[in-house]
Design an enzyme around this catalytic site. Structure first.
Site, PDB file in Angstrom:
ATOM      1  N   PRO A  22       8.794  36.557 -31.879  1.00  0.00           N
ATOM      2  CA  PRO A  22       8.937  35.186 -31.609  1.00  0.00           C
ATOM      3  C   PRO A  22      10.705  35.739 -31.770  1.00  0.00           C
ATOM      4  O   PRO A  22      11.393  35.904 -33.733  1.00  0.00           O
ATOM      5  CB  PRO A  22       8.293  34.599 -33.550  1.00  0.00           C
ATOM      6  CG  PRO A  22       8.252  35.729 -34.225  1.00  0.00           C
ATOM      7  CD  PRO A  22       6.887  37.133 -32.913  1.00  0.00           C
ATOM      8  N   VAL A  23      11.029  35.150 -31.669  1.00  0.00           N
ATOM      9  CA  VAL A  23      12.640  34.855 -31.980  1.00  0.00           C
ATOM     10  C   VAL A  23      13.638  33.800 -30.608  1.00  0.00           C
ATOM     11  O   VAL A  23      13.757  33.589 -30.344  1.00  0.00           O
ATOM     12  CB  VAL A  23      13.529  36.514 -30.622  1.00  0.00           C
ATOM     13  CG1 VAL A  23      15.037  36.309 -31.015  1.00  0.00           C
ATOM     14  CG2 VAL A  23      13.088  37.291 -31.090  1.00  0.00           C
ATOM     15  N   ALA A  24      14.068  33.571 -32.045  1.00  0.00           N
ATOM     16  CA  ALA A  24      14.775  31.816 -31.608  1.00  0.00           C
ATOM     17  C   ALA A  24      15.634  31.834 -30.686  1.00  0.00           C
ATOM     18  O   ALA A  24      16.622  32.566 -31.179  1.00  0.00           O
ATOM     19  CB  ALA A  24      15.448  31.042 -33.246  1.00  0.00           C
ATOM     20  N   CYS A 107      11.751  35.249 -41.651  1.00  0.00           N
ATOM     21  CA  CYS A 107      12.948  35.072 -41.587  1.00  0.00           C
ATOM     22  C   CYS A 107      14.173  35.328 -42.704  1.00  0.00           C
ATOM     23  O   CYS A 107      14.273  34.186 -43.742  1.00  0.00           O
ATOM     24  CB  CYS A 107      13.123  33.610 -40.999  1.00  0.00           C
ATOM     25  SG  CYS A 107      14.796  32.812 -40.190  1.00  0.00           S
ATOM     26  N   SER A 220       7.771  46.042 -36.602  1.00  0.00           N
ATOM     27  CA  SER A 220       8.920  45.946 -36.273  1.00  0.00           C
ATOM     28  C   SER A 220       9.849  46.561 -36.435  1.00  0.00           C
ATOM     29  O   SER A 220      10.119  46.980 -38.040  1.00  0.00           O
ATOM     30  CB  SER A 220       8.861  44.544 -36.257  1.00  0.00           C
ATOM     31  OG  SER A 220      10.343  43.722 -35.920  1.00  0.00           O
ATOM     32  N   GLY A 221      11.049  46.564 -36.034  1.00  0.00           N
ATOM     33  CA  GLY A 221      12.210  47.152 -36.556  1.00  0.00           C
ATOM     34  C   GLY A 221      12.922  48.227 -35.584  1.00  0.00           C
ATOM     35  O   GLY A 221      12.077  49.317 -36.027  1.00  0.00           O
ATOM     36  N   ALA A 244      11.391  43.372 -30.448  1.00  0.00           N
ATOM     37  CA  ALA A 244      12.100  41.820 -30.957  1.00  0.00           C
ATOM     38  C   ALA A 244      13.805  42.099 -30.052  1.00  0.00           C
ATOM     39  O   ALA A 244      13.259  41.620 -29.039  1.00  0.00           O
ATOM     40  CB  ALA A 244      12.539  41.695 -32.579  1.00  0.00           C
TER      41      ALA A 244
END
Length: 342
Positions: A22-24, A107, A220-221, A244
């Protein structure tokens, strides 16, 4: 065992283990549809405010819409109060047919953390437990009343800790497991790091070993290419990779990674394919939002699509001023003419 393989998140069976985070501002239904076409196993919506859902925000409800080609998708919610998160989970299930609910526990943005949400949950494992348990119970209660609905798994995304002196991933894993989480995703940076510095894959490996197969662990990352995805899977033992920022403007990342994990090599997309994908996304946004709003929104996205393309810097100078579909057509037709002559 193949690094690319099926994975089960509770009752949800997936064909693969490559996910869109999920990436705003980016992981909307238009972009998710492209990622699914290119092989994403599961995509997650932009993060949705539990408070806004409870208040009946129409804008928030829009964020939860399924892309037409998503056989399964996940809605991510954020909030720091267990009862509000539980109510929000019920609304998500009432208004969508999503197959999974994810809780944002990672977040680092101050406007999120000051409400007790996001990476505050990583800092406060007791709060994390209460939130996960409340959402799990809400999902179970909803499905009990609606027996036609399959059980909806609940997952959580965390950080490695609040800062270098407050590393809490193990306590968070214990809390999530005790509360009944069906999977954990770890962005192996602290809240203080934000998106800077390096992700600590050593912690990913430790988490995977600590959980010991009780539920899936996703990483992730710094996974931003087929090579780094394979490296993460091989070195850390995680069950899947969540792309991401590396996927922004590059839905083809999923196709390349599937090829690399299964065949050992991959075919990169052409410049034309990349730009055509951007225009497909633009057209979807125009249908949903109208031309002006869509074109404004696509400025940052076309900047991402042009990343790494020869002449991209010159393109981006023009992209940030584009106001219509015609503007984009002129910008990119000119670029493509130059590219074909070189």
């Amino acid at each position: 065992m193949s690094l690319y393989r099926p994975v089960a998140i509770g009752s949800l069976q997936l064909d693969g283990n490559l996910f869109l985070a999920p990436v705003a501002g980016y992981s909307d239904r238009a972009f998710r549809s492209l990622c699914v076409e290119c092989g994403a196993s599961l995509c997650t919506t932009e993060m949705v405010s539990a408070e806004a859902l409870v208040r009946g925000s129409e804008k928030t409800q829009e964020l939860m819409r399924r892309a037409p080609n998503e056989k399964a998708y996940c809605v991510q919610i954020f909030g720091g109060t267990a009862d509000v998160m539980a109510r929000a989970a019920g609304i998500v299930l009432e208004q969508t047919g999503c197959e999974c609910i994810d809780i944002n526990g990672g977040c680092p943005v101050p406007k999120i953390t000051k409400t007790g949400a996001g990476s505050v949950l990583t800092k406060e494992p007791d709060r994390l437990y209460a939130v996960v348990k409340a959402v799990k119970d809400a999902c179970a209660e909803y499905c009990a009343v609606h027996p036609e609905r399959k059980a909806v798994p609940v997952t959580i995304k965390i950080r490695s800790g609040w800062d270098a002196s407050t590393i809490t991933w193990k306590e968070c894993a214990d809390a999530a497991l005790s509360a009944g989480a069906d999977a954990i995703t770890l962005h192996a940076r602290t809240r203080a790091q934000g998106y800077a510095g390096h992700s600590d894959w050593g912690i990913l490996r430790q988490l995977s070993e600590y959980v010991g197969g009780r539920i899936p662990v996703f990483g992730s990352g710094d996974a931003h290419s087929p090579e780094t995805a394979r490296q993460m899977l091989a070195e850390t033992g995680v069950d899947g990779v969540m792309f991401a920022r590396g996927a922004m403007g590059d839905p083809f990342l999923f196709r390349r990674t599937v090829q690399f994990l299964t065949e050992g090599a991959y075919q990169a997309e052409t410049v034309q394919e990349r730009l055509e994908a951007g225009f497909r996304e633009l057209r979807i946004h125009v249908q949903e939002r109208g031309e002006r709003a869509a074109c404004m929104n696509m400025r940052k996205k076309f900047c991402a699509y042009s990343s790494g393309i020869k002449g991209g810097a010159r393109l981006r100078e023009k992209i940030v001023a584009a106001q219509s579909v015609r503007d984009y057509e002129i910008i990119f037709s000119s670029f493509m003419d130059c590219a074909s002559d070189s």
